[in-house]
Design a protein around this motif. Structure first.
Motif, PDB file in Angstrom:
ATOM      1  N   LYS A 186       0.831  -1.207   0.000  1.00 28.83           N
ATOM      2  CA  LYS A 186       0.000   0.000   0.000  1.00 28.83           C
ATOM      3  C   LYS A 186       0.867   1.259   0.000  1.00 28.83           C
ATOM      4  O   LYS A 186       0.624   2.203  -0.752  1.00 28.83           O
ATOM      5  N   MET A 187       1.897   1.278   0.857  1.00 30.19           N
ATOM      6  CA  MET A 187       2.798   2.440   0.901  1.00 30.19           C
ATOM      7  C   MET A 187       3.501   2.627  -0.437  1.00 30.19           C
ATOM      8  O   MET A 187       3.616   3.756  -0.932  1.00 30.19           O
ATOM      9  N   ASN A 188       3.964   1.528  -1.037  1.00 31.37           N
ATOM     10  CA  ASN A 188       4.627   1.609  -2.335  1.00 31.37           C
ATOM     11  C   ASN A 188       3.691   2.187  -3.393  1.00 31.37           C
ATOM     12  O   ASN A 188       4.088   3.052  -4.179  1.00 31.37           O
ATOM     13  N   THR A 189       2.464   1.721  -3.402  1.00 35.91           N
ATOM     14  CA  THR A 189       1.480   2.198  -4.381  1.00 35.91           C
ATOM     15  C   THR A 189       1.257   3.697  -4.229  1.00 35.91           C
ATOM     16  O   THR A 189       1.206   4.434  -5.217  1.00 35.91           O
TER      17      THR A 189
ATOM     18  N   TYR B 188       4.823   3.333  -7.034  1.00 38.35           N
ATOM     19  CA  TYR B 188       5.297   2.020  -7.472  1.00 38.35           C
ATOM     20  C   TYR B 188       4.129   1.263  -8.119  1.00 38.35           C
ATOM     21  O   TYR B 188       2.972   1.467  -7.747  1.00 38.35           O
ATOM     22  N   VAL B 189       4.464   0.366  -9.035  1.00 37.06           N
ATOM     23  CA  VAL B 189       3.473  -0.531  -9.622  1.00 37.06           C
ATOM     24  C   VAL B 189       4.009  -1.965  -9.534  1.00 37.06           C
ATOM     25  O   VAL B 189       5.221  -2.177  -9.579  1.00 37.06           O
ATOM     26  N   PRO B 190       3.103  -2.943  -9.429  1.00 35.34           N
ATOM     27  CA  PRO B 190       3.559  -4.338  -9.430  1.00 35.34           C
ATOM     28  C   PRO B 190       4.165  -4.688 -10.791  1.00 35.34           C
ATOM     29  O   PRO B 190       3.646  -4.262 -11.835  1.00 35.34           O
TER      30      PRO B 190
ATOM     31  N   THR C 137       5.986  -9.880  -3.721  1.00 36.39           N
ATOM     32  CA  THR C 137       5.519  -9.123  -4.875  1.00 36.39           C
ATOM     33  C   THR C 137       6.597  -8.114  -5.219  1.00 36.39           C
ATOM     34  O   THR C 137       7.116  -7.422  -4.344  1.00 36.39           O
ATOM     35  N   ALA C 138       6.940  -8.056  -6.497  1.00 43.67           N
ATOM     36  CA  ALA C 138       7.912  -7.075  -6.968  1.00 43.67           C
ATOM     37  C   ALA C 138       7.162  -5.801  -7.334  1.00 43.67           C
ATOM     38  O   ALA C 138       6.152  -5.840  -8.035  1.00 43.67           O
ATOM     39  N   MET C 139       7.663  -4.664  -6.840  1.00 42.80           N
ATOM     40  CA  MET C 139       7.050  -3.373  -7.153  1.00 42.80           C
ATOM     41  C   MET C 139       8.150  -2.421  -7.607  1.00 42.80           C
ATOM     42  O   MET C 139       9.252  -2.441  -7.065  1.00 42.80           O
TER      43      MET C 139
END
Length: 184
Positions: free
Chosen positions: A118-121, A125-127, A163-165
């Motif tokens: 969630k923080m990455n998004t 960031y995208v998957p 999951t890679a982001m």
């Protein structure tokens, strides 16, 4: 704050907190050595959060693939400080540090945690698939300390539990967001 050599006294506490969190979560977290974490501090490639002299949280960054990629790793908040938004502040600080040190690099994160996703998004960031990450062997060697390393190897580094982001500074959405943030 950006960690430095004066924060090395916290390394064992950081490593212990990471180990305990991995045991509680039951998921893989790549283990790092005392010297590895201390080096990140000395190089100014780590963020540490303190409450007075008490350890509260930590993360570090590292460049890969001739500085074309930067990984943000090892995000941990001590249990006494969870639930107050500290992880998000640490994540944002590490993201800003990465962008400052390597402004053209793609920033990536491997995680199995929904909160980090969630923080990455929120940061842009995208998957992505694993083949969109660095092919730097030294990075992938770092995954050997994770309990899920066998899965990664069995899948030829194409899949894992994580999951890679990826944050790409050249993505038009990220460029627009940065322009908006700089105009505020």
């Amino acid at each position: 704050m950006v960690a430095d050599a004066s924060h090395e006294v916290y390394v064992d506490t950081i490593l212990d907190t990471i180990r305990k969190a991995a045991a509680v979560r039951g998921t893989g977290i790549a283990e790092r050595t005392h010297e590895y974490v201390a080096t990140k501090m000395r190089e100014g490639k780590a963020i540490i959060a303190l409450s007075g002299d008490t350890f509260a949280g930590f993360t570090y960054i590292e460049s890969w693939g001739n500085k074309q990629y930067v990984a943000t790793s090892g995000l941990i908040v001590h249990p006494d400080f969870r639930g107050a938004g500290l992880a998000k502040r640490i994540k944002q600080a590490s993201f800003q540090l990465a962008r400052l040190r390597w402004p053209r690099a793609k920033i990536f994160s491997l995680t199995s945690g929904a909160a980090v996703m969630k923080m990455n998004t929120e940061l842009g960031y995208v998957p992505v698939t694993f083949n969109e990450l660095t092919d730097d062997e030294a990075f992938w060697k770092g995954c050997e300390g994770c309990t899920n390393h066998d899965i990664l190897v069995a899948k030829n580094r194409k899949f894992c539990i994580c999951t890679a982001m990826l944050y790409d500074p050249e993505d038009p959405r990220n460029r627009k967001k940065e322009q908006e943030n700089n105009n505020i």
